[in-house]
Design an enzyme around this catalytic site. Structure first.
Site, PDB file in Angstrom:
ATOM      1  N   GLU A 187      -2.408  -8.791   3.450  1.00  0.00           N
ATOM      2  CA  GLU A 187      -2.578  -9.289   4.830  1.00  0.00           C
ATOM      3  C   GLU A 187      -4.021  -9.167   5.306  1.00  0.00           C
ATOM      4  O   GLU A 187      -4.391  -9.747   6.315  1.00  0.00           O
ATOM      5  CB  GLU A 187      -1.605  -8.561   5.779  1.00  0.00           C
ATOM      6  CG  GLU A 187      -2.007  -7.162   6.222  1.00  0.00           C
ATOM      7  CD  GLU A 187      -1.777  -6.060   5.173  1.00  0.00           C
ATOM      8  OE1 GLU A 187      -1.480  -6.388   4.008  1.00  0.00           O
ATOM      9  OE2 GLU A 187      -1.912  -4.879   5.537  1.00  0.00           O
ATOM     10  N   CYS A 229       0.842  -1.200   0.000  1.00  0.00           N
ATOM     11  CA  CYS A 229       0.000   0.000   0.000  1.00  0.00           C
ATOM     12  C   CYS A 229       0.882   1.255   0.000  1.00  0.00           C
ATOM     13  O   CYS A 229       1.592   1.491  -0.968  1.00  0.00           O
ATOM     14  CB  CYS A 229      -0.989  -0.034   1.160  1.00  0.00           C
ATOM     15  SG  CYS A 229      -2.343   1.131   0.937  1.00  0.00           S
ATOM     16  N   HIS A 255      -4.046  -4.648   0.226  1.00  0.00           N
ATOM     17  CA  HIS A 255      -3.499  -5.192   1.472  1.00  0.00           C
ATOM     18  C   HIS A 255      -3.619  -6.718   1.453  1.00  0.00           C
ATOM     19  O   HIS A 255      -4.665  -7.251   1.813  1.00  0.00           O
ATOM     20  CB  HIS A 255      -4.272  -4.635   2.676  1.00  0.00           C
ATOM     21  CG  HIS A 255      -3.958  -3.211   2.957  1.00  0.00           C
ATOM     22  ND1 HIS A 255      -2.899  -2.821   3.753  1.00  0.00           N
ATOM     23  CD2 HIS A 255      -4.534  -2.072   2.533  1.00  0.00           C
ATOM     24  CE1 HIS A 255      -2.852  -1.505   3.806  1.00  0.00           C
ATOM     25  NE2 HIS A 255      -3.829  -1.014   3.077  1.00  0.00           N
TER      26      HIS A 255
END
Lengths: 204, 254
Positions: free
Chosen positions: A184, A81, A182
């Protein structure tokens, strides 16, 4: 065992990244000094927040020189990001230079809402050709939360968001890799793409 | 652009996960970490965790539960955020986005500082709305305020989305006020767009109708039935019947 380090400079959701890399079998630790930055097999540049404060934090921690050294050695760096945006020449939001490793300016999104928050698919052909799509399909989606977007240039492979062809979702440029989304926080798809970048792209 | 979101909501009050009925009555609803893990497993688009305690401060127990859950679904937190330090504590345990309310009205400097740390895209403004018998009014910590005035403050604040809460009907399935929708959309029509998220009293038909509106970016549901595994997937499927094509993601484990 390969050493994966997450740059600890006070900008980013480090807990979620630690959890995600651990789940794909590469438990990371934190990079908090110059040795960590230079010696890790893979360095993650996380990023949540404003570009201005991120650049300021890198300066405050005196990480700039070590990051530059690592880049010049051609050692793997993965930006996530805002961390992916920092590697470009100029950041409109901060009105200042980024790390300058790739050409181009990170600019503000235009359009009705001026933010791209939520889940989106990637342009499939480009994604497939990137070599990061193993185990994923056309309908795989990833979580985005950004106001500024990565520039496209000829120095690497850029995979756009399917419904926003001018907005890159990820890039690969030699030892540099960046995700605008993202991974994650992209559930199963995110973990798979992280695994692919670590195993297939970097060959760990 | 990104697809519109089905957001699962979990409420906590005085450190306990609760189910609310119009913010007046409460029922304990089990462990927070378990609720988060379940919602993560069911592949909802985002999870909205709201602390609705009367004098909410961020509880260390809540932070510990969030950390313990280790979810890979985006997490929004609201309630008791007052300082940049609050935001840093939440970021550390895995919160991605932040709902603010009183900061918009009372501590704008703090809000600007927070926006500088996490970026406007990570900030949502909360707008609980009540019907006072004559008009819809915004319900703030310092009393009720004219809705138009409250919306103006929100639109001037550094944030990306507005969470509109039908406070009267929250917790009552299918009771969402159409009048509230019409009033808010009329007020927002002439303003620069912010993404709108609706919460309170929604059912599949109402949610689908709201999602078809251009500035709606999501609907928040789940206070009613987040403990029922099939509820959210059924809700998503039923949105299709209402005309909204909600994307379905793979909920298989990694």
């Amino acid at each position: 065992m390969r050493i994966i380090k997450i740059l600890q400079y006070g900008s980013g959701n480090i807990g979620s990244l630690v959890s995600a890399f651990s789940r794909i079998g590469f438990p990371p630790s934190l990079a908090s000094d110059e040795d960590d930055i230079c010696n890790a097999d893979l360095l993650i540049l996380p990023g949540v927040g404003s570009a201005k404060s991120a650049i300021q934090r890198i300066r405050n921690h005196n990480f700039r020189a070590a990051l530059q050294e690592r880049h010049e050695m051609g050692k793997p760096i993965l930006g996530i990001c805002l961390g992916a945006q920092l590697v470009f020449e100029f950041l409109e939001e901060a009105k200042q230079e980024g790390l300058g490793w790739l050409p181009g300016e990170v600019k503000s999104l235009q359009g009705v809402l001026r933010f791209n928050n939520g889940w989106a698919s990637l342009a499939w052909e480009e994604f497939r050709c990137s070599g990061l799509s193993r185990g994923l399909g056309k309908a795989s989606t990833f979580y985005f939360n950004h106001q500024y977007y990565l520039p496209v240039n000829c120095s690497g492979v850029f995979v756009p968001i399917r419904d926003l062809p001018s907005v890159p979702a990820l890039f690969l440029a030699n030892h540099l890799c960046g995700f605008q989304f993202h991974p994650e926080k992209s559930q199963r798809s995110g973990l798979i793409v992280l695994r692919n970048v670590v195993q297939d792209h970097y060959g760990f | 652009m990104a697809s519109k979101r089905l957001i699962a909501t979990v409420l906590i009050r005085n450190g306990v996960t609760v189910k609310s009925y119009g913010y007046r009555f409460w029922r304990p609803a089990g462990s927070l970490a378990t609720a988060l893990v379940n919602l993560d497993r069911w592949a909802v688009d985002e999870i909205l965790l709201l602390d609705v305690s009367r004098r909410s401060v961020i509880q260390p127990e809540t932070l510990a539960e969030i950390r313990k859950a280790k979810i890979s679904t985006p997490l929004i937190y609201g309630g008791g955020i007052r300082t940049p330090n609050d935001v840093m504590r939440l970021l550390e345990v895995g919160v991605d986005r932040f709902v603010v309310e009183s900061l918009i009205n009372q501590r704008t400097d703090s809000l600007r500082e927070i926006a500088d740390i996490v970026g406007k895209q990570a900030i949502l403004g909360s707008l609980p709305v009540i019907w006072d018998g004559a008009a819809f009014r915004a319900w703030t910590s310092s009393g009720s305020v004219d809705l138009d005035v409250a919306m103006s403050r929100l639109y001037e604040a550094p944030l990306s989305e507005v969470l509109i809460i039908d406070a009267d009907n929250e917790g009552h399935y299918g009771k969402f006020s159409q009048g509230l929708k019409d009033t808010v959309l009329q007020i927002t029509q002439s303003r620069e767009s912010r993404g709108l998220i609706w919460f309170g009293g929604l059912n599949e038909r109402i949610a689908a109708e709201l999602l078809l509106h251009q500035t709606t970016v999501g609907v928040a549901i789940g206070n009613i039935n987040f403990e029922r595994e099939i509820f959210l997937s059924a809700f998503r499927k039923n949105l299709h019947k209402g005309g909204f094509n909600a994307p379905v993601r793979d909920a298989k484990a990694f």
